[in-house]
Design a protein around this motif. Structure first.
Motif, PDB file in Angstrom:
ATOM      1  N   LYS A 239      10.048 -82.618 -52.225  1.00  0.00           N
ATOM      2  CA  LYS A 239      10.069 -82.571 -53.363  1.00  0.00           C
ATOM      3  C   LYS A 239      10.075 -83.826 -54.347  1.00  0.00           C
ATOM      4  O   LYS A 239      10.908 -84.710 -54.125  1.00  0.00           O
ATOM      5  CB  LYS A 239      11.470 -81.277 -54.148  1.00  0.00           C
ATOM      6  CG  LYS A 239      11.498 -81.471 -55.349  1.00  0.00           C
ATOM      7  CD  LYS A 239       9.919 -80.374 -55.691  1.00  0.00           C
ATOM      8  CE  LYS A 239      10.198 -80.280 -57.492  1.00  0.00           C
ATOM      9  NZ  LYS A 239       9.218 -79.238 -57.537  1.00  0.00           N
ATOM     10  N   LEU A 240       8.590 -84.245 -54.513  1.00  0.00           N
ATOM     11  CA  LEU A 240       8.800 -85.672 -55.618  1.00  0.00           C
ATOM     12  C   LEU A 240       8.292 -84.814 -57.602  1.00  0.00           C
ATOM     13  O   LEU A 240       7.659 -84.170 -57.532  1.00  0.00           O
ATOM     14  CB  LEU A 240       7.431 -85.861 -55.148  1.00  0.00           C
ATOM     15  CG  LEU A 240       6.929 -86.161 -53.261  1.00  0.00           C
ATOM     16  CD1 LEU A 240       5.602 -86.748 -53.535  1.00  0.00           C
ATOM     17  CD2 LEU A 240       8.209 -87.536 -53.244  1.00  0.00           C
ATOM     18  N   ALA A 241       8.973 -86.277 -57.726  1.00  0.00           N
ATOM     19  CA  ALA A 241       8.731 -86.388 -59.272  1.00  0.00           C
ATOM     20  C   ALA A 241       7.196 -87.434 -59.691  1.00  0.00           C
ATOM     21  O   ALA A 241       7.058 -88.396 -58.791  1.00  0.00           O
ATOM     22  CB  ALA A 241       9.847 -86.716 -59.870  1.00  0.00           C
ATOM     23  N   ALA A 242       7.135 -86.819 -60.757  1.00  0.00           N
ATOM     24  CA  ALA A 242       5.832 -88.104 -61.284  1.00  0.00           C
ATOM     25  C   ALA A 242       6.314 -89.162 -61.083  1.00  0.00           C
ATOM     26  O   ALA A 242       7.105 -89.159 -61.792  1.00  0.00           O
ATOM     27  CB  ALA A 242       5.187 -87.437 -62.369  1.00  0.00           C
ATOM     28  N   GLY A 243       5.139 -90.382 -60.814  1.00  0.00           N
ATOM     29  CA  GLY A 243       6.213 -91.234 -60.121  1.00  0.00           C
ATOM     30  C   GLY A 243       6.575 -92.459 -58.660  1.00  0.00           C
ATOM     31  O   GLY A 243       7.080 -93.274 -59.218  1.00  0.00           O
ATOM     32  N   THR A 244       6.655 -90.953 -58.433  1.00  0.00           N
ATOM     33  CA  THR A 244       8.164 -91.381 -57.323  1.00  0.00           C
ATOM     34  C   THR A 244       6.430 -92.382 -56.284  1.00  0.00           C
ATOM     35  O   THR A 244       5.965 -92.253 -55.981  1.00  0.00           O
ATOM     36  CB  THR A 244       8.236 -90.306 -56.630  1.00  0.00           C
ATOM     37  OG1 THR A 244       9.324 -89.121 -57.306  1.00  0.00           O
ATOM     38  CG2 THR A 244       8.945 -90.447 -55.127  1.00  0.00           C
ATOM     39  N   PRO A 245       7.541 -93.644 -55.971  1.00  0.00           N
ATOM     40  CA  PRO A 245       6.704 -94.258 -55.239  1.00  0.00           C
ATOM     41  C   PRO A 245       6.674 -93.775 -53.658  1.00  0.00           C
ATOM     42  O   PRO A 245       7.874 -92.865 -52.944  1.00  0.00           O
ATOM     43  CB  PRO A 245       7.611 -95.362 -54.848  1.00  0.00           C
ATOM     44  CG  PRO A 245       8.377 -95.777 -56.042  1.00  0.00           C
ATOM     45  CD  PRO A 245       9.159 -94.148 -56.121  1.00  0.00           C
ATOM     46  N   LEU A 246       5.299 -93.693 -53.273  1.00  0.00           N
ATOM     47  CA  LEU A 246       5.183 -92.892 -51.531  1.00  0.00           C
ATOM     48  C   LEU A 246       4.933 -94.404 -50.512  1.00  0.00           C
ATOM     49  O   LEU A 246       5.389 -94.046 -49.553  1.00  0.00           O
ATOM     50  CB  LEU A 246       4.367 -92.057 -51.589  1.00  0.00           C
ATOM     51  CG  LEU A 246       3.829 -90.915 -53.252  1.00  0.00           C
ATOM     52  CD1 LEU A 246       2.700 -89.984 -53.193  1.00  0.00           C
ATOM     53  CD2 LEU A 246       5.635 -89.660 -52.462  1.00  0.00           C
ATOM     54  N   MET A 247       4.377 -94.604 -51.038  1.00  0.00           N
ATOM     55  CA  MET A 247       3.429 -95.817 -50.122  1.00  0.00           C
ATOM     56  C   MET A 247       2.848 -96.787 -50.985  1.00  0.00           C
ATOM     57  O   MET A 247       2.651 -97.062 -52.118  1.00  0.00           O
ATOM     58  CB  MET A 247       2.517 -95.097 -49.386  1.00  0.00           C
ATOM     59  CG  MET A 247       1.002 -94.549 -49.830  1.00  0.00           C
ATOM     60  SD  MET A 247       0.488 -93.494 -48.225  1.00  0.00           S
ATOM     61  CE  MET A 247       1.277 -92.111 -48.286  1.00  0.00           C
ATOM     62  N   ALA A 248       2.795 -97.837 -50.432  1.00  0.00           N
ATOM     63  CA  ALA A 248       1.261 -98.871 -51.163  1.00  0.00           C
ATOM     64  C   ALA A 248       0.406 -99.524 -49.958  1.00  0.00           C
ATOM     65  O   ALA A 248       0.227 -99.080 -48.614  1.00  0.00           O
ATOM     66  CB  ALA A 248       2.162-100.279 -50.946  1.00  0.00           C
TER      67      ALA A 248
END
Length: 389
Positions: A239-248
């Motif tokens: 579950k993600l919130a807006a702005g959560t770092p996923l990858m680069a």
């Protein structure tokens, strides 16, 4: 028979030959050292004094952080660390059920706004027609009153009929004012000759539809540029919130070198001077050619509030190093790709012409594409054509 021991000339010749040989060897060695010293001096005055070199240099690049723009549950992850992606590739997908429902609801709201506008136009047309009818009624009542007043002067009508005629005029006037108010209210809803697409209700519905469509598109998290995936930190079901770092994503075609030169080496260094670089990855056989694009505003310790101290607390002088940014040749970088963090050796030709150390200039920055609204704009045009011909 004479022997060597009995020959005095032989005893004198051997030491003379040995001394002569040693003398020639000493002269040869002296000349060799002199030639080496001359070569070193020539190299220094002709080349080395015009070069500044450091092995304290490393490849750097932009680390583009990938974050979701909407909150949601991860439904799919399409890439992993070290994967190479192109601009626009889908990196991860969020559950779009709620966003799809919101999109359909917004589309229906636009259709309803168009229909309500058509209905309001019909009401406005009807109100205008009622105004015309009431005006005609008033004109008839006024004409009838005028005739009866003329007849009343000759006692041809009774006073009661005259009173009824006057009452009819008053009623007609009141009815006209009522329908005129209804017509004005109906016209106020539509505005004064405002086209359908500029009606406030329709504009709000269009905005809500675009917003819902945009959120639906954002459930597919795409790469803003070409590069290599790094630091993946997302799993399916998360579950993600807006702005959560996923990858680069690291764009490997937009790299540079940060070379840390001693402060004493910066005296003749200027922006634009050519630089030769070698990477430990390829060795000295591969030479990169770049140019200085900027010098850092300060050293690592320049922003420290405390001076350098030893164990006794006394101030000590430390030789500082200043980062110098060196841009690489794109074609050489394509031929021999580098990775962020690799060690480099940089050699600057400080005798070459260049700009001032504080010359203004900007390096190329990565930039993501703007939103392509053509798809939703085409759908909106279709809805207007279908429901507001």
């Amino acid at each position: 028979m004479n022997t060597k021991a009995d020959n005095p000339v032989h005893h004198e010749t051997v030491p003379l030959k040995s001394k002569s040989k040693r003398k020639r060897n000493l002269i040869a060695v002296t000349l060799l050292f002199a030639a080496a010293a001359a070569a070193l001096a020539a190299a220094y005055f002709l080349v080395w004094q015009h070069e500044e070199e450091t092995e304290d240099a490393y490849v750097s690049g932009h680390l583009v952080q990938i974050t979701p723009q909407v909150a949601g549950t991860v439904q799919k992850v399409s890439v992993d660390d070290t994967d190479v992606v192109k601009k626009g590739d889908v990196l991860a997908v969020l559950d779009d059920s709620d966003f799809l429902l919101a999109y359909e609801r917004a589309k229906n709201e636009l259709i309803q706004a168009i229909r309500q506008n058509k209905q309001q136009k019909a009401v406005n047309t009807q109100a205008k027609a009622q105004v015309s009818v009431r005006k005609a009624d008033l004109e008839r009542a006024a004409a009838d009153l005028k005739r009866r007043e003329a007849l009343a002067a000759a006692d041809a009508v009774s006073g009661e009929e005259l009173a009824h005629a006057r009452s009819a005029v008053v009623q007609a006037q009141a009815a006209l004012k009522a329908v005129e108010a209804e017509s004005a209210a109906s016209q106020a809803v539509l505005g004064n000759n405002i086209p359908l697409r500029q009606q406030p209700a329709v504009l709000n519905a269009v905005t809500r539809l675009k917003d819902a469509w945009l959120n639906l598109q954002r459930t597919q998290i795409r790469s803003p540029m070409a590069g290599q995936v790094a630091k993946r930190n997302v799993q399916v079901g998360q579950k993600l919130a807006a702005g959560t770092p996923l990858m680069a994503v690291v764009p490997l075609d937009n790299l540079w070198v940060d070379a840390n030169f001693k402060e004493s080496q910066l005296r003749k260094m200027k922006i634009g001077q050519p630089v030769e670089l070698t990477a430990d990855l390829y060795g000295s056989s591969v030479v990169y050619h770049g140019r200085i694009s900027g010098l850092s505003a300060g050293t690592g310790s320049a922003f420290s509030l405390l001076p350098a101290q030893n164990a006794t607390g006394n101030w000590i002088k430390v030789v500082q190093r200043v980062p110098v940014r060196i841009m690489l040749d794109e074609q050489e970088l394509k031929a021999h790709p580098l990775r962020v963090g690799l060690s480099m050796t940089a050699k600057v030709d400080v005798a070459a012409a260049g700009e001032h150390q504080t010359a203004t200039g900007k390096t190329v920055q990565p930039q993501a594409e703007t939103v392509d609204w053509s798809e939703i704009d085409a759908l909106i045009e279709q809805l207007f054509a279908e429901y507001a011909p």
